[in-house]
Design a protein around this motif. Structure first.
Motif, short mmCIF file in Angstrom:
data_model
loop_
_atom_site.label_atom_id
_atom_site.label_comp_id
_atom_site.label_asym_id
_atom_site.label_seq_id
_atom_site.Cartn_x
_atom_site.Cartn_y
_atom_site.Cartn_z
N ASN A 1 0.84 -1.00 0.08
CA ASN A 1 -0.07 0.10 0.08
C ASN A 1 0.92 1.18 -0.03
N THR A 2 1.93 1.41 -0.92
CA THR A 2 2.83 2.40 -0.92
C THR A 2 2.19 3.61 -1.57
N LYS A 3 2.11 4.88 -1.02
CA LYS A 3 1.45 5.93 -1.33
C LYS A 3 2.50 6.79 -2.28
N TYR A 4 2.21 6.94 -3.62
CA TYR A 4 3.07 7.59 -4.39
C TYR A 4 2.24 8.20 -5.66
N PRO A 5 2.75 9.44 -6.28
CA PRO A 5 1.81 10.01 -7.35
C PRO A 5 2.32 9.20 -8.64
#
Length: 693
Positions: free
Chosen positions: A662-666
């Protein structure tokens, strides 16, 4: 490694090897394919070819069950791909992944997916990754005369399925309303005729608001054997897409409310598109030394969408193109060489219309209304004629030398269907309308010569070295050329010329497979996007250069365990580029991460026959947001898990989790006065089954 224009003008493209070695070089490979097709239109032993071709097998595509093209392509060295809208990629191969017209060519069975007049970053979205399970070849560089404009950094050739005798049904479901059904049928009609029919329907509500997607795909394929020396293969590829597009978010919204669409509820971002292509390939072996291939094709695309990324005006864009084309190839085998002579013809009718239907408001109090009306409305008749010749010479049993030359003659006949000058509008109170300028009827011509050459040295039955150089050519598409802005007097873009070179090594002994390449891509008269007082426009920059090292490796550690590695280190820079008084020379290009890695560990336990599981790590390094190199976006790491179990001969189960941690990145970052972001897909799980009917 530096490639001068005069070197590329020689034309070399190696690909010949010893018969003795070739007969031995067919062990079960760990990494390298036994044969490739995309280089010459005929099957060739891969170790004999002086080019790099990464192959994703039909079996691998089927087992991945991927919903998006990028989930498959990211396993290939040098590929950077971002899903900027549902199933729509921004894709770069050895080059930046931006929204300009791409520097790769997407094909199905070696026929281009689109015309040069209409190609854009969304073209690859029409590749039927869920249904065309015949495998995929990614040919690097401008190395083959079969492909003309846009084939600079790579050619992505998706294969339609091979004929077989099977019928199957696959079902899949996932989070946020995802569902897919895939039905396949293939077999013989008579002793001389066979068919393949496959279709799928996919629905996805998306991980953000207003990001729904519905897509249907079908491939129908028929082959008739006319005689022992002649056959005709007819293929229909079609898809229909309906969906929505979510916009960019400011930083606070991106951090705290990433599912937000970034678009007001009154904004209609629905889009519709359709694609259909009919090809009919006739192969005739005249005798043991002479063959003719004739492939006529028809192609039509339609699209209707709201350009939500133009927040000031929100225009509705309708575009369609209709194409007739034909490829002709004649091959002759000499004593120790082969010559291919060919001709590619295409004529396309392209229509484009952009209308601002909704009132939009600019700053101030009270706010002033920007004018509504037609921004652009034009037709372009496109004609392309491309003769080519290629010669492959087996100098010795170990040395092969390839030579090729292609010429592309393109003509645009442009007709403006509305008034010349600025856009039609009942008022022009704030000058915004003046940003959309239309030129009168005109004709534009683009001609290019693309020589290519390469040599291959077969070191042993399972290892080889190669070197190739070549020139490529790219012409501006219609929107880039004719959507004039910011006071441009007339279209003033020239075609782009590329000079590519590559030195490589490849080997595979059945336990360890390795491909290592060093490459350089120089592009002269590079078309780049610049920003004026109101909207963006395009111009020719002086020169850009992409240089890198590419590694593909596979290790079969045991009968149960296999490790695959794809790695790329790349630097893409402007060598000579000045615009609006700013000198960008020496700057790194935007959206071009220097480091890209993909590692897959696969486990097939002997104690549980039919079960397979894999863990994938994908690393994208940091990259500049804009060509001015003002903001550096940090890189990110994403893990994916897949599993499949063949429960019986007819029944299988599969599951996968994308973005396991669940890595948050754009997925994209842009600078519109301040930084704005598009969130990437979070943790998403899928489960499915397959059944042989």
């Amino acid at each position: 490694m530096k490639l001068k224009p005069y070197i590329a003008s020689v034309v070399i493209a190696t690909n010949v090897t010893s018969t003795a070695f070739a007969q031995e070089a067919e062990p079960t490979a760990t990494l390298l394919p036994a044969v490739v097709v995309s280089t010459t239109s005929d099957s060739e032993t891969y170790l004999d070819t002086p080019v790099r071709v990464d192959v994703i097998s039909a079996e691998e595509i089927e087992k991945d069950h991927n919903r998006f093209l990028g989930d498959t392509l990211q396993k290939v060295p040098g590929v950077v791909i971002r899903e900027v809208d549902p199933l729509v990629p921004a894709l770069g191969i050895r080059m930046p992944a931006n929204f300009n017209a791409p520097y790769y060519l997407a094909t199905i069975d070696q026929i281009p997916m689109s015309s040069a007049v209409s190609i854009n970053h969304a073209t690859a979205a029409n590749l039927p990754i869920s249904t065309a399970t015949g495998g995929m070849e990614i040919l690097r560089g401008a190395t083959s005369v079969l492909y003309g404009a846009d084939a600079i950094s790579a050619v992505i050739d998706l294969k339609t399925p091979e004929f077989a005798d099977r019928k199957s049904l696959a079902l899949e479901g996932g989070q946020r309303g995802f569902g897919k059904v895939l039905l396949t049928g293939t077999g013989k009609v008579t002793d001389t005729q066979e068919y393949y029919a496959v279709g799928n329907y996919t629905h996805d509500d998306g991980w953000r608001d207003m990001q729904r997607m519905d897509r249907g795909e079908t491939i129908l394929k028929h082959r008739v054997k006319i005689s022992d020396t002649s056959k005709v293969t007819t293929t229909i590829v079609a898809n229909k897409n309906e969906g929505q597009g979510a916009g960019y978010l400011d930083y606070n919204t991106y951090q705290n409310d990433p599912t937000n669409s970034g678009i007001t509820a009154t904004d209609d971002t629905n889009s519709d598109s359709s694609y259909i292509r009919l090809t009919s390939e006739w192969r005739k072996s005249i005798d043991a030394k002479n063959e003719v291939i004739v492939t006529p094709y028809l192609r039509h695309t339609d699209s209707d969408y709201k350009a939500y990324w133009y927040a000031d005006t929100l225009p509705t864009i309708t575009a369609n193109d209709s194409t007739f084309g034909a490829n002709f190839i004649y091959s002759h085998i000499w004593t120790d060489s082969e010559t291919k002579v060919g001709l590619a013809l295409e004529t396309t009718k392209y229509k484009y219309k952009e209308v601002q239907e909704l009132p939009t408001y600019t700053g101030g109090f009270p706010p002033s209304e920007s004018p509504r009306g037609t921004h652009y409305d034009y037709d372009v008749n496109y004609l392309n004629i491309s003769p080519f010749i290629a010669h492959t010479w087996s100098i010795t049993e170990q040395w092969r030398w390839d030579l090729g030359l292609r010429a592309d003659f393109s003509n645009y006949d442009y007709k403006n269907n509305t008034s010349n000058g600025d856009c039609d509008s009942p008022n022009n109170t704030n000058g915004l309308c003046g940003a959309y300028l239309r030129v009168g009827d005109r004709t534009d011509k683009f001609d290019g010569i693309s020589p290519k050459t390469g040599v291959n040295y077969l070191i042993s039955k399972n290892q080889a070295m190669f070197f190739n150089v070549g020139m490529g050519y790219k012409i501006p598409n219609a929107q880039t050329l004719y959507n004039l802005t910011d006071g441009q007097a007339s279209p003033n873009l020239s075609g782009e010329k590329s000079y590519t070179s590559e030195l490589g090594y490849k080997s595979d002994n059945g336990t360890v497979g390795l491909e290592l390449s060093v490459y350089n891509i120089d592009i002269h008269d590079r078309v780049v996007r610049t920003y004026g007082s109101t909207v963006s426009t395009y111009e020719n920059a002086g020169k850009s250069r992409s240089t890198g090292v590419e590694l593909g490796a596979a290790w079969k550690a045991s009968e149960e365990l296999k490790l695959q590695v794809a790695a790329n280190y790349n630097e893409s820079r402007f060598i000579d580029y000045k615009s609006g008084g700013t000198d960008y020379s020496g700057h790194k290009e935007a959206k071009a991460p220097s480091e890209i890695y993909d590692v897959v560990l696969t486990y097939r336990p002997t104690a549980l026959r039919g079960f397979e599981t894999s863990l994938e790590w994908n690393r994208t390094g940091s990259y500049w947001v804009e060509d001015a190199n003002q903001h550096l976006q940090a890189g990110h790491d994403v893990f994916n898990w897949r599993g499949e179990y063949q429960y019986t001969k007819d029944l299988s189960f599969n599951a996968r989790v994308m973005n396991l941690m669940n890595t948050k990145y754009p997925i994209d970052v842009a600078n519109y006065g301040s930084l704005v972001y598009k969130p990437a897909m979070p943790f998403t799980a899928y489960i499915g089954l397959g059944y042989a009917l």
